[in-house]
Design an enzyme around this catalytic site. Structure first.
Site, PDB file in Angstrom:
ATOM      1  N   ASP A 109      42.079  49.075  29.267  1.00 34.96           N
ATOM      2  CA  ASP A 109      43.142  48.994  30.872  1.00 34.96           C
ATOM      3  C   ASP A 109      44.183  49.175  30.638  1.00 34.96           C
ATOM      4  OD1 ASP A 109      43.283  46.768  30.816  1.00 34.96           O
ATOM      5  OD2 ASP A 109      42.004  45.865  32.195  1.00 34.96           O
TER       6      ASP A 109
ATOM      7  N   ASP B  81      39.458  36.348  40.667  1.00 40.80           N
ATOM      8  CA  ASP B  81      38.689  37.121  41.222  1.00 40.80           C
ATOM      9  C   ASP B  81      37.123  37.444  40.987  1.00 40.80           C
ATOM     10  OD1 ASP B  81      39.672  39.466  40.034  1.00 40.80           O
ATOM     11  OD2 ASP B  81      39.953  40.035  41.822  1.00 40.80           O
TER      12      ASP B  81
ATOM     13  N   GLU C  47      37.639  45.515  40.266  1.00 40.35           N
ATOM     14  CA  GLU C  47      37.904  44.736  41.515  1.00 40.35           C
ATOM     15  C   GLU C  47      36.890  44.286  42.309  1.00 40.35           C
ATOM     16  OE1 GLU C  47      40.357  42.546  40.797  1.00 40.35           O
ATOM     17  OE2 GLU C  47      41.905  43.085  40.838  1.00 40.35           O
TER      18      GLU C  47
ATOM     19  N   HIS D 105      37.283  39.893  38.045  1.00 38.20           N
ATOM     20  CA  HIS D 105      36.716  41.541  37.841  1.00 38.20           C
ATOM     21  C   HIS D 105      36.745  41.264  36.116  1.00 38.20           C
ATOM     22  CE1 HIS D 105      41.333  41.248  37.045  1.00 38.20           C
ATOM     23  NE2 HIS D 105      41.025  40.162  36.088  1.00 38.20           N
TER      24      HIS D 105
HETATM   25  P1  PGA Z   1      43.618  36.608  31.490  1.00 35.63           P
HETATM   26  O1  PGA Z   1      43.198  37.607  32.157  1.00 35.63           O
HETATM   27  O2  PGA Z   1      42.819  35.512  30.109  1.00 35.63           O
HETATM   28  O3  PGA Z   1      45.105  36.804  31.006  1.00 35.63           O
HETATM   29  O4  PGA Z   1      43.379  34.918  31.739  1.00 35.63           O
HETATM   30  C1  PGA Z   1      42.078  37.916  32.113  1.00 35.63           C
HETATM   31  C2  PGA Z   1      41.765  39.319  32.722  1.00 35.63           C
HETATM   32  O5  PGA Z   1      42.175  39.524  34.259  1.00 35.63           O
HETATM   33  O6  PGA Z   1      40.413  39.977  32.391  1.00 35.63           O
END
Ligand code: PGA
Length: 259
Positions: free
Chosen positions: A66, A135, A142, A137
């Protein structure tokens, strides 16, 4: 789906590095690289193996999951820069073989289709590293994301914008929109390796692994996939109902069988 619960974050990093190393040593590999803090330890371990154990990424191609919309690839906050600083520049992977969606493309819809085609033209992703959002995702899919979605624009939740504010000067600077591989795109990779560490991910991990398959928890899409490894530390695994069974199954794993 194999759930691997390990005693420390170092063990998680080494185990993920083992999976990537075996794919890379087997031949020219297409890697799916996740950004965010979680996989950085595994990238650091792979870089160490590059320096000390002749692990070469020279024949690899890599795709990112992304990118923020409106942030240039070269900007300090882009995910392309993040992966360059935390992995690509530490190994012998050619920067020209690392591809991310262009969040500044004039025609974002065309860019999304181009990105999906580029993955397919490369022969598909051999191993896809994944983090998980608090959350639920996956990539930046999302809650509410179609389980078969393709690369497209998504609007970040406020929770995700708060979680990512640490990478920006102020929380208001976090973009609202991203271009992300869809859940359908991600699930075309031949092996998914989802990593989570820390108690803040425990609810999302439980929903993804043991909850219903649902757009409400996009990471539950991994339940469709025929080859998934979920690699966790004890804290991230703390809400799993079947944790003891997963530990037992991993201990009983035949020595000839890799993740
Ligand atoms: P993080 O993010 O590894 O910084 O916790 C994970 C994500 O948002 O997929």
């Amino acid at each position: 789906m194999e759930v691997v619960i390990l005693g420390s974050v170092d063990d998680v990093d080494r185990t993920v590095a083992d999976v990537v190393e075996s794919v890379v040593r087997a031949g020219p590999a297409v890697l799916g690289l996740a950004t965010g803090s979680t996989p950085v330890g595994a990238y650091t371990e792979l870089a160490r193996r590059h320096r000390e154990q002749d692990l070469s990424f020279a024949r690899c191609t890599a795709f990112l999951l992304d990118e923020y919309i409106g942030i240039s690839t070269e900007s300090e906050q882009s995910y392309f820069t993040f992966i360059r600083d935390n992995f690509v520049d530490l190994v012998d992977l050619d920067g020209a073989s690392v591809f991310s969606p262009d969040g500044e493309a004039a025609d974002i819809g065309a860019e999304a289709r181009r990105f999906d085609s580029a993955i397919a033209d490369a022969g598909g992703v051999d191993v896809q590293i994944l983090g998980i959002g608090s959350d639920g995702h996956l990539g930046f899919n999302e809650p509410g994301s179609s389980l078969r979605s393709r690369t497209r624009v998504k609007t970040l939740t406020e929770q995700t914008r708060r979680d990512n504010a640490r990478f920006f000067a102020t929380p208001d600077d976090v973009p609202h929109h991203v271009l992300t591989q869809g859940l359908g795109t991600i699930c075309e990779a031949r092996h998914l390796v989802l990593i989570a560490t820390g108690a803040a991910k425990a609810d999302a991990v439980a929903a993804a692994v043991e909850g219903p398959l649902s757009a409400f928890c996009p990471a539950s899409a991994i339940q469709w996939h025929p080859h998934v490894s979920v690699v966790l530390d004890e804290s991230a695994a703390s809400k799993l109902k079947l944790a003891d069974y997963y530990r037992y199954a991993y201990e009983q794993k035949p020595s000839w069988q890799s993740l």
